[in-house]
Design a protein around this motif. Structure first.
Motif, PDB file in Angstrom:
ATOM      1  N   ASP A  16       3.489   7.942 -48.532  1.00 10.94           N
ATOM      2  CA  ASP A  16       4.576   7.209 -47.873  1.00 10.94           C
ATOM      3  C   ASP A  16       4.082   6.080 -46.985  1.00 10.94           C
ATOM      4  O   ASP A  16       4.730   5.734 -45.992  1.00 10.94           O
ATOM      5  CB  ASP A  16       5.462   8.166 -47.043  1.00 10.94           C
ATOM      6  CG  ASP A  16       6.072   9.247 -47.911  1.00 10.94           C
ATOM      7  OD1 ASP A  16       6.318   8.981 -49.104  1.00 10.94           O
ATOM      8  OD2 ASP A  16       6.304  10.352 -47.393  1.00 10.94           O
ATOM      9  N   GLY A  43       7.980   8.833 -54.072  1.00 18.55           N
ATOM     10  CA  GLY A  43       9.208   8.101 -53.783  1.00 18.55           C
ATOM     11  C   GLY A  43       8.776   6.774 -53.185  1.00 18.55           C
ATOM     12  O   GLY A  43       8.321   6.740 -52.053  1.00 18.55           O
ATOM     13  N   HIS A  44       8.851   5.724 -53.989  1.00 16.56           N
ATOM     14  CA  HIS A  44       8.354   4.414 -53.550  1.00 16.56           C
ATOM     15  C   HIS A  44       9.536   3.478 -53.309  1.00 16.56           C
ATOM     16  O   HIS A  44      10.277   3.151 -54.238  1.00 16.56           O
ATOM     17  CB  HIS A  44       7.402   3.829 -54.604  1.00 16.56           C
ATOM     18  CG  HIS A  44       6.146   4.637 -54.750  1.00 16.56           C
ATOM     19  ND1 HIS A  44       5.133   4.314 -55.622  1.00 16.56           N
ATOM     20  CD2 HIS A  44       5.731   5.763 -54.120  1.00 16.56           C
ATOM     21  CE1 HIS A  44       4.165   5.206 -55.512  1.00 16.56           C
ATOM     22  NE2 HIS A  44       4.507   6.101 -54.616  1.00 16.56           N
ATOM     23  N   ARG A 306       9.614  13.731 -41.683  1.00 23.27           N
ATOM     24  CA  ARG A 306       8.165  13.552 -41.766  1.00 23.27           C
ATOM     25  C   ARG A 306       7.581  13.858 -40.393  1.00 23.27           C
ATOM     26  O   ARG A 306       8.151  13.450 -39.366  1.00 23.27           O
ATOM     27  CB  ARG A 306       7.827  12.125 -42.187  1.00 23.27           C
ATOM     28  CG  ARG A 306       8.246  11.805 -43.611  1.00 23.27           C
ATOM     29  CD  ARG A 306       7.979  10.337 -43.948  1.00 23.27           C
ATOM     30  NE  ARG A 306       8.440  10.002 -45.287  1.00 23.27           N
ATOM     31  CZ  ARG A 306       8.795   8.775 -45.664  1.00 23.27           C
ATOM     32  NH1 ARG A 306       8.732   7.771 -44.812  1.00 23.27           N
ATOM     33  NH2 ARG A 306       9.182   8.546 -46.902  1.00 23.27           N
TER      34      ARG A 306
HETATM   35 MG    MG Z   1       7.003   7.829 -50.667  1.00 21.86          MG
END
Ligand code: MG
Ligand code: GDP
Ligand code: IMO
Length: 422
Positions: A16, A43-44, A306
């Protein structure tokens, strides 16, 4: 970018870092963008012209209509999720079937791999990895066990091969007494996804990439996850199951080490981690909350909080070494705009021992910090290095000196435009 060479853009911490944004920004310079590891655990996020996309399996070079994108042999792919992701892009007006090639050697994530992921996590009790639940570990395990299904398999006698592997998984699930699952609907969509994938060129992408390199074309290898989640070099066992580091570029695309030119190592101006595992710089106080809130640090795939902390030079130095990073890319600098002082972890300490080298087991180590003045100035509108506040320039200089590697790119907001080359 050098003609006939591969450059790599690698997350060098816990994922991330902002890889999607920078790959999208770099794409105009390259002929081909290729993913070499991971799957829909990634997950971009890419934001431009008021639009936002989150890519999981499809490379982040897909928004440049002139460029070829490749899902390499080192990746794992879930046909149902791939179909959903591709549909979203098609609806947004991007043509894919000609520009996206998929390796026949990439492995398939079966619905039962996802059930196994859940079952293995449940069986771990307190030692859970906190996986994304996408079946990554079980799929790479089957690859290593030489029983996995590959993309190329969907073209020959697939139903039979699928049934054999599914039965094997069901047996394991019975052995684990994990029988409370129903994949009927999911399986139907998955099979639809398999049919959908047949519209794409399922090729020997390693042959293709090497041909492009011989023709003098340039390739950008897009990393997934981060170096500290690498199966060999990460904080094992709290890692993902693929080779996320520079070596993974060679195995995951089938290119020689000598074909790699630049290695871009991407990191945030602070640290985050999603999922379980040691994280010596983790902040449990208001400052950690503040970073999470300002940085919007919630997982792009799972929506989980996060974990947040200050930047970790011990981890960064280790990752720079493992990957041979030539250029650093610092993201999300703007998130630290409001802090009076900024801390930098320069060493770890435990039981009276202090080290600046990444320990074999980072569990139980405490961070040792140095404190630098904050810049207390909004960075997000800045587009030139000459406009940086002096304290921010001092932060960059401090990091460059400590890491002995130049910071060539600085990002100051999520938008494609907010990317400053130094
Ligand atoms: Mg990501
Ligand atoms: P990836 O997995 O490495 O591609 O990164 P993610 O997309 O999972 O997470 C990065 C997040 O940070 C995304 O929400 C981006 O839109 C955002 N982002 C990227 N660069 C910047 C930046 O410079 N500043 C801020 N505030 N956000 C950024
Ligand atoms: P991108 O590419 C952040 C983490 C999970 C978990 C561990 C293992 O977006 O940076 P897995 O599902 O792979 O078996 O989970 O790895 N993880 C990531 N964390 N970014 C990612 O990808 C990640 N992919 C996996 O949270 O701790």
């Amino acid at each position: 970018m050098t003609k006939g060479k591969v450059d790599a853009l690698l997350g060098i911490v816990f994922g991330d870092e902002g890889k999607g944004k920078v790959v999208d920004f770099f794409t105009p310079k390259y002929d081909v963008v290729a993913r070499f590891a991971g799957g829909p655990n990634a997950g971009h996020t890419i934001i431009f012209e008021g639009k936002k996309f989150v890519l999981r399996s499809i490379p982040s070079g897909i928004f440049d209509e002139g460029k070829l994108n490749i899902i390499g042999n080192g990746c794992v792919i879930a046909p149902d999720l791939f179909m959903a992701e591709a549909h979203e892009l098609e609806v947004a007006g991007y043509s894919l079937t000609e520009r996206l090639h998929i390796s026949r050697r990439a492995h398939l994530i079966l619905p039962t791999h996802r059930v196994l992921d859940r079952a293995y996590e449940a069986a771990k009790g307190k030692a859970k990895v906190g996986t994304t639940g996408k079946g990554i570990g079980p799929t790479y395990s089957d690859k290593a066990a030489r029983i996995g299904l590959r993309v190329g398999d969907i073209l020959h006698d697939f139903e039979n091969k699928y049934a054999i592997l599914k039965a094997r998984h069901e047996q394991i699930l019975r052995d684990l007494h994990f029988t409370d699952y129903d994949i009927a609907e999911e399986e139907a969509r998955w099979m639809e996804g398999v049919e959908y994938m047949k519209k794409f060129q399922l090729t020997d992408t390693e042959v293709e990439i090497n041909r492009y390199l011989r023709e003098g074309k340039s390739v950008l290898a897009e990393g997934a996850q981060g170096s500290l989640l690498d199966i060999d070099h990460g904080t094992y066992p709290f890692v993902s199951s693929s080779s996320t580091t520079a070596g993974g570029v060679c195995t995951g695309l089938g290119v020689a080490p000598s074909s790699i030119d630049r290695v871009f190592g991407i990191f945030k101006a602070y640290s985050t981690r999603v999922g379980a595992g040691p994280f010596p710089v983790e902040l449990f106080d208001e400052t950690g909350e503040e970073i999470r809130r300002i940085g919007n640090e919630f997982g792009a795939v799972t929506g989980r909080n996060r974990r947040c902390g200050w930047i970790d030079l011990v981890a960064l130095k280790y990752a720079i070494m493992i990957n041979g990073v030539t250029d650093l890319v610092m993201m999300k600098s703007d998130v630290l705009d409001s802090f009076e002082t900024i801390k930098v972890c320069t060493a770890y300490t435990k039981d009276g021992i202090t080290t600046t080298d990444m320990p074999y087991d980072t569990e139980g180590w405490q961070a040792v910090y140095e404190e630098l003045p904050g810049w207390k100035t909004p960075l997000d509108k800045l587009r030139r290095e000459s406009d940086f506040p002096p304290a921010f320039t001092a932060y960059i200089n401090y990091l460059e000196q400590a890491l002995e590697t130049p910071i060539k790119i600085v990002s100051v907001s999520p938008d494609r435009e907010a990317t400053i080359i130094r």
